[in-house]
Design a protein around this motif. Structure first.
Motif, PDB file in Angstrom:
ATOM      1  N   GLY A 131      17.165  13.658   9.980  1.00 52.74           N
ATOM      2  CA  GLY A 131      17.486  14.550  11.073  1.00 52.74           C
ATOM      3  C   GLY A 131      16.391  14.665  12.119  1.00 52.74           C
ATOM      4  O   GLY A 131      15.305  14.090  11.994  1.00 52.74           O
ATOM      5  N   HIS A 199      23.095  16.905  11.471  1.00 48.72           N
ATOM      6  CA  HIS A 199      22.513  16.698  12.798  1.00 48.72           C
ATOM      7  C   HIS A 199      21.124  17.323  12.918  1.00 48.72           C
ATOM      8  O   HIS A 199      20.319  16.873  13.733  1.00 48.72           O
ATOM      9  N   GLY A 202      19.429  15.834   8.688  1.00 52.82           N
ATOM     10  CA  GLY A 202      19.742  14.521   8.142  1.00 52.82           C
ATOM     11  C   GLY A 202      20.548  14.614   6.860  1.00 52.82           C
ATOM     12  O   GLY A 202      20.657  15.671   6.237  1.00 52.82           O
TER      13      GLY A 202
END
Length: 289
Positions: A131, A199, A202
Motif C-alpha cells: 500500500g 488501497h 496493501g
C-alpha cells in the motif's frame, strides 16, 4: 516539544493529515468487522480473503494501471468469487471451508503477484502488496469513508442476528431462516473492507488493521458492544502512533502502523483484565468467609 512530536507532522503536512483520515476511516469499518470475525472463529478467513482480492486488483492494474476504480472493482469481483467458490467446494465435497479458502488464497496470491510482475516494476509490486498510506488522494479517501459508512449502517441492521450467530447459531437457525443471508452479507462486508484497506495498506497488511485491534480489545472487555468500540479506538490510536513513528524515524508507514497495532496486542495480552497474562499470574483474591 510535545507539539513538535505529536501535532506538527499533521498540522504542517497535508499528506500526513490525509493518511490519518484514511486510517481512521479504515479503523471505523474494519474494527467491528474484525470483532465479529474473531467471535465467529473466522480470524484466518480475513487473511485468506485479503489475499483473494489480489488477482482482481492485479487484472485492473494490468489493464488500466494504478486506477482506483479498476483495481477496486477487480478486487471486489475476485473477493466475492473466491468466497462463493470456497463455499461451493465445501458444500459439494468433503473438504472443509477453511481448507478450501486456504487453497484458493494461495493460488490467488501467486497469480496476483505474477500478473503485476508482467507489466509493473518492483515499485508497483510493493505498492500493491504494502500500500501507499502516505499517498492517499481525494478519491481514495472518499472510497474509505464510503466503505466505513456502508459497513456501520449494515452492521446496525444485522447486529442482532450477527450476535446470535456468534453466541448460539443453533438457536438462530431454529427461529429464523436469515442465517445464510446474514452470513453472505457479512462476508461481503469483509471483502469490501479488505478492498478499501488494500488501497491504504496493501493486500498483505490490510487484514492487520482488521484483526489486531479486535484481538487486543478482547483482553479488555467481554461485552460485544464495548468490544467493537475498544477495537475501533485501538485501531485509530495505532494508526496515529504508527504514522508519527514513520514520520520521525523514516520508517515505511504501513508496516509501522501494523507494528504498533501488534505492540498494542502484546500489551493487551500482558496487562488486559479479561484473560491477560498478568491477571492469570496474579489472580484477584475473593472474599473469604
Amino acid at each position: 516539544m510535545l507539539y513538535d512530536v505529536l501535532i506538527a507532522p499533521f498540522a504542517d503536512f497535508d499528506f500526513m493529515r490525509r493518511a490519518l483520515v484514511g486510517i481512521a476511516a479504515l479503523a471505523l469499518g474494519a474494527g467491528p468487522i474484525g470483532v465479529f470475525l474473531m467471535l465467529r472463529r473466522m480470524s484466518l478467513t480475513g487473511d485468506a480473503m485479503a489475499h483473494a482480492i489480489l488477482p482482481g486488483a492485479a487484472v485492473g492494474y494490468l489493464l488500466y494501471g494504478l486506477s482506483l476504480p479498476a483495481m477496486t472493482l477487480g478486487g471486489l469481483v475476485a473477493g466475492f468469487a473466491v468466497a462463493l467458490l470456497a463455499g461451493a467446494v465445501a458444500r459439494a465435497t468433503e473438504l472443509r471451508e477453511d481448507a478450501s479458502l486456504a487453497a484458493f488464497y494461495l493460488v490467488s496470491l501467486a497469480l496476483g503477484v505474477t500478473i503485476v510482475s508482467l507489466k509493473g516494476s518492483n515499485v508497483d509490486l510493493l505498492h500493491v502488496l504494502f500500500g501507499t498510506v502516505l499517498a492517499l488522494d481525494d478519491a481514495t479517501l472518499l472510497l474509505l469513508a464510503g466503505v466505513a459508512t456502508i459497513t456501520l449502517m449494515t452492521l446496525a441492521l444485522l447486529y442482532r442476528p450477527l450476535v446470535l450467530e456468534c453466541v448460539d447459531p443453533g438457536f438462530l437457525r431454529s427461529v429464523s431462516r436469515a442465517g445464510a443471508m446474514v452470513h453472505l452479507l457479512f462476508l461481503a462486508l469483509v471483502v469490501l473492507n479488505l478492498v478499501g484497506g488494500f488501497h491504504a495498506l496493501g493486500t498483505l497488511l490490510a487484514v492487520g488493521m482488521m484483526m489486531l485491534p479486535a484481538a487486543s480489545a478482547r483482553f479488555w472487555t467481554a461485552d460485544i458492544t464495548r468490544l467493537t468500540l475498544v477495537a475501533t479506538l485501538i485501531g485509530i490510536a495505532s494508526g496515529t502512533v504508527g504514522l508519527l513513528i514513520s514520520y520521525h524515524f523514516g520508517l515505511p508507514a504501513g508496516p509501522a502502523v501494523i507494528l504498533v497495532a501488534g505492540g498494542a496486542y502484546l500489551l493487551s495480552l500482558a496487562l488486559g483484565p479479561v484473560g491477560g497474562l498478568m491477571r492469570l499470574l496474579l489472580p484477584v483474591r475473593h472474599l473469604e468467609a
